[in-house]
Write an enzyme that holds these catalytic residues in place. Sequence first.
Site: not given
Length: 436
Positions: A186, A275
């Site tokens: 991320e 995820e």
Amino acid sequence: MTPRGDESAATRPGHTSRRSVLAAMGTLPVLVAAPSAARAAGTPSAAAAEVVVDPFAERQTIRGFGGMNHTAWIDDLTPAQRDTAFGDGEGQMGFSVLRIPVHENRADWSGEVATARRAVEHGATVIASPWNPPSHMVETFVRGDQTDARRLRHDMYGAYAQHLNEFHAFMRDNGVDLHAVSVQNEPDYAHDWTWWTPQEMIRFLRENAGSIGTRIIAPESFQYVKSFSDPILNDPQALANLDILGAHLYGTRYEDFPYPLFEEKGRGKELWMTEVYHPNSSDSADLWPQALEVGEHIHHALVDAEFQAYVWWYIRRSYGPMREDGRISKRGANMVHFSRFVRPGYVRVDATPRPRSGVYVSAYKGGGSEIVIVAVNKGSSPVSQPFTLGDGAASRVWSWVTDADRNLAPHGAAGVSNGSFTGALPARSVTTFVTG
């Protein structure tokens, strides 16, 4: 280490918490001979349009389903929980992907070995993602109103690639051959870890990723932000060193799941969802029918986005597929309807995706002539659902159902006549059919 944002009691001033971006998103026989037979038995069942399965219309190859283990933040899975997660027998989850962290501190690496090695013994694929480089490779900078934002020093790209390579070698020496490693978890939601810009990631992919001895995943945007991955797809040198385009789906709208540019530029690359938790991390994973949101989410991830892998956040958590006591949750049962039956190497094939409002259907082929169909019925009424199999090869069909009262309950076998059968989808349920 900083705890995950989804479990923090407070959020950092000046940025949006992860949770705030999340999308606001009676026992019946499963198989019947025909709709008229269901009515004769006194079972109310709404009619639905036919689902046509075309085994010759192949889509993506499925690589697997799984979740995350992070021993520096929560306790490791126990030996029994490892077998529950990665075994594919009765009462097990059939997970075939394990995601682990690349810890910045080498002393923490050994903590990931035991679960990863057991997952490999069960045939699972292991991937790894870093949150931060080692501290001596990092510098702080001002990003908006965040005065202590972190980034990889621009003179440390080669050293960072070596760090990732050393982790790969360490795991290999301990019996775990990593399938792939990510450049950064991320990079566009990094208030508590390391930021990257698309241009920085492109530079690393161009100049350094080729020296890493396993496949490369990037960019793992927290919300499948295409403006982060578009520049990679449009840069031939960076794209040459990318093997798997990885994405997270926190709050991503279903209409944003398709990715035409990847279809155009990503030939030879894979597309993985690495995820998510869905729909939130606040509710119990056993709340019903809310847990059906997971089944619908997986459907859209595989059918609309055409992801090849679907990876949950923590495997064992109150909101996860495995409860803290090691039992499979209702959310987990939704995942298992895919993970235990749609095995790595199976291929998604065309099937009527919405035969009626609230019903979602996908189909997969593998194991010779076997067809796996997963049907989610979010409606409050049971549905008598006709299916037609395009190749006409199947003679029998077996099924398993999860609803308010049952988890992955088997329902035996029934015949297929002229390539067709009718399945009963209980109200608010998910059902897996396997032909043979």
